[in-house]
Design a protein around this motif. Structure first.
Motif, short mmCIF file in Angstrom:
data_model
loop_
_atom_site.label_atom_id
_atom_site.label_comp_id
_atom_site.label_asym_id
_atom_site.label_seq_id
_atom_site.Cartn_x
_atom_site.Cartn_y
_atom_site.Cartn_z
N ALA A 227 -3.78 -59.66 7.71
CA ALA A 227 -3.87 -58.27 8.16
C ALA A 227 -3.85 -57.33 6.96
O ALA A 227 -3.19 -57.58 5.94
CB ALA A 227 -2.71 -57.95 9.09
N CYS B 61 -10.26 -58.76 5.59
CA CYS B 61 -10.80 -58.01 6.73
C CYS B 61 -12.05 -57.22 6.36
O CYS B 61 -12.84 -56.87 7.24
CB CYS B 61 -9.74 -57.04 7.25
SG CYS B 61 -8.22 -57.82 7.83
N LYS C 219 -8.00 -50.47 10.96
CA LYS C 219 -7.11 -50.11 12.07
C LYS C 219 -7.70 -50.39 13.44
O LYS C 219 -7.03 -50.16 14.46
CB LYS C 219 -6.72 -48.63 11.95
CG LYS C 219 -5.87 -48.32 10.73
CD LYS C 219 -5.46 -46.87 10.67
CE LYS C 219 -4.53 -46.59 9.51
NZ LYS C 219 -4.07 -45.17 9.47
N ASN C 220 -8.93 -50.88 13.48
CA ASN C 220 -9.60 -51.12 14.76
C ASN C 220 -10.06 -52.57 14.81
O ASN C 220 -11.12 -52.93 14.27
CB ASN C 220 -10.78 -50.16 14.93
CG ASN C 220 -11.40 -50.24 16.32
OD1 ASN C 220 -11.42 -51.29 16.96
ND2 ASN C 220 -11.92 -49.11 16.79
N LYS C 221 -9.27 -53.42 15.44
CA LYS C 221 -9.56 -54.85 15.48
C LYS C 221 -10.88 -55.14 16.17
O LYS C 221 -11.65 -56.01 15.73
CB LYS C 221 -8.43 -55.58 16.19
CG LYS C 221 -8.61 -57.08 16.26
CD LYS C 221 -7.44 -57.76 16.97
CE LYS C 221 -7.64 -59.26 17.07
NZ LYS C 221 -6.49 -59.92 17.75
N GLU C 222 -11.18 -54.43 17.25
CA GLU C 222 -12.43 -54.67 17.99
C GLU C 222 -13.64 -54.31 17.14
O GLU C 222 -14.65 -55.03 17.15
CB GLU C 222 -12.44 -53.85 19.29
CG GLU C 222 -11.48 -54.33 20.36
CD GLU C 222 -10.02 -53.99 20.03
OE1 GLU C 222 -9.79 -53.06 19.20
OE2 GLU C 222 -9.13 -54.64 20.58
N ARG D 254 -13.79 -54.30 13.83
CA ARG D 254 -13.90 -55.30 12.77
C ARG D 254 -14.50 -56.59 13.29
O ARG D 254 -15.36 -57.19 12.65
CB ARG D 254 -12.51 -55.59 12.17
CG ARG D 254 -12.60 -56.18 10.77
CD ARG D 254 -11.51 -57.18 10.48
NE ARG D 254 -11.75 -58.43 11.18
CZ ARG D 254 -12.56 -59.39 10.75
NH1 ARG D 254 -13.25 -59.23 9.64
NH2 ARG D 254 -12.73 -60.50 11.44
N GLN D 255 -14.09 -57.02 14.49
CA GLN D 255 -14.62 -58.26 15.05
C GLN D 255 -16.10 -58.12 15.37
O GLN D 255 -16.89 -59.04 15.13
CB GLN D 255 -13.84 -58.62 16.31
CG GLN D 255 -14.24 -59.94 16.93
CD GLN D 255 -14.05 -61.12 15.98
OE1 GLN D 255 -13.09 -61.14 15.20
NE2 GLN D 255 -14.96 -62.07 16.01
#
Length: 405
Positions: A224, A299, A361-364, A366-367
């Motif tokens: 992270a 990331c 700060k935005n996992k979606e 980044r994915q």
């Protein structure tokens, strides 16, 4: 190839290696590189023997010579460089012994065509390579370096000398291009530059194809709040990019993310720069044999390059591992990356920091970008999608030469 292919230290060698291996599937390939040490020759033979028809190393003038001889010769070449407008590459490759060895290879194998990597040996077109299908793989075009000259940190005297050198190099490059039947460029930008001034030149865009299946399929746990800078740190434009990241972007990110980590991966890390921004959360690896465990844990990669030219092959490796990239147009324009999809193309450190925080700060988000990166690489940058197409182009040239098309 105008140097030793092994050991692999840069993307120019990766490009040549993958090109040779793919062309050898459809053609009989005799490969020659210019080696200065026996271990370079031996490794090349070991690595390529199963793929190509033959390997004929060209021995540099320094081959087999002692350390003192090498030092004296290098000093003489540097003096010639300072007193002339020639590039070091032209001076190094001007030895008559290189010409004689290449002539012997042509006389022995009588090939239908020759590919010269870079343009420095193009003087041999019309001579040794006169009756062959003559091709140059550019790796870069001189116009790119002329455009970027003002951004390099040179003293006035060095800048003046570089202006004269680049003017001469452009003249030689275009002369050799005009004697070529195919100019192989590694970005659409390079093709555009050539076509603007020389619309009659036959150009083929072939980006750096790589064996990326292992990268596409590699998975590891993300760390992270971890960012990456990856590149060969022996060249000036990557050093300047790293300095921009450390001075103007990393501090802004750290203000919002206290535990932020930065991995700096690449050979010859500049300690003079890194020591000025010493931080326990900056991990400098230097050269690593296998980048996957280091890159794939990150990331996001930041690439604020303002100078440099050519195709960003290392960025392909990063994207194939599912890591989005935020960088300048200079860093990313050759990659067909869509800003906002696989990453962002931005020019100022401030906007880079702003968008980096958005991704971190935005996992979606980044994915989504990670998946888009892998998809783009699978479609555009495989060996088959790049050097496979080049092989077809060369086959067509051969048929046209033979009068079958």
């Amino acid at each position: 190839f105008p140097g030793a292919l092994f050991p692999i230290l840069g993307m120019s060698q990766v490009r040549a290696l993958n090109q040779v291996k793919r062309l050898a599937q459809d053609h009989e390939v005799c490969f020659a590189d210019i080696v200065s040490r026996a271990e370079q020759k031996n490794e090349c033979w070991d690595r390529l023997a199963a793929a190509i028809a033959s390997y004929r190393p060209v021995l540099a003038a320094s081959y087999g010579k002692g350390r003192l001889w090498r030092i004296i010769r290098f000093g003489w070449q540097k003096l010639r460089y300072q007193l002339s407008i020639l590039s070091l590459e032209e001076i190094t490759l001007s030895a008559k012994s290189i010409d004689r060895q290449l002539r012997a290879i042509v006389d022995e194998f009588k090939p239908e065509g020759v590919i010269i990597h870079y343009w420095y040996l193009g003087r041999l077109f019309g001579g040794i390579f006169g009756n062959l299908i003559r091709m140059i793989d550019t790796h870069y075009v001189v116009e790119e370096n002329i455009e970027l000259l003002s951004k390099y940190r040179y003293s006035p005297l060095v800048r003046l000398r570089m202006q004269h050198e680049l003017k001469h190099s452009l003249k030689m490059q275009n002369r050799y291009f005009s004697n070529s039947e195919l100019i192989i460029v590694n970005s659409a930008r390079q093709a555009e530059i050539i076509k603007t001034e020389h619309p009659d030149f036959n150009t083929e865009v072939t980006v750096n194809g790589q064996e990326i299946d292992e990268l596409l399929n590699y998975r590891t746990d993300l760390e992270a709040d971890t960012i990456l800078f990856y590149g060969a740190l022996s060249n000036q434009f990557n050093r300047l990019g790293l300095e921009t990241l450390l001075a103007k972007i990393y501090p802004v990110l750290k203000q919002s993310i206290s535990g932020l980590k930065l991995y700096v991966v690449g050979n010859n890390p500049p300690q003079d720069i890194i020591s000025r921004y010493k931080d326990d959360n900056i991990i400098v690896t230097g050269y690593v044999e296998d980048i996957k465990p280091y890159v794939a844990r990150c990331c996001l990669m930041l690439l604020p390059l303002q100078t440099g030219s050519g195709f960003r092959g290392r960025a392909v490796e990063v994207m194939a591992l599912g890591v989005p990239i935020i960088g300048t147009a200079n860093a990313l324009q050759s990659l067909e990356l869509e800003s906002g999809k696989e990453g962002y193309i931005l020019e100022s450190p401030e906007t880079m920091a702003e968008h980096a925080l958005k991704v971190l700060k935005n996992k979606e988000l980044r994915q989504s970008m990670s998946e888009a990166c892998r998809t783009l690489c699978a479609k555009k940058y495989s060996i088959e999608a790049t050097f496979g197409r080049l092989s077809e182009k060369i086959s067509l040239l051969g048929k046209q030469r033979a009068g079958n098309v």
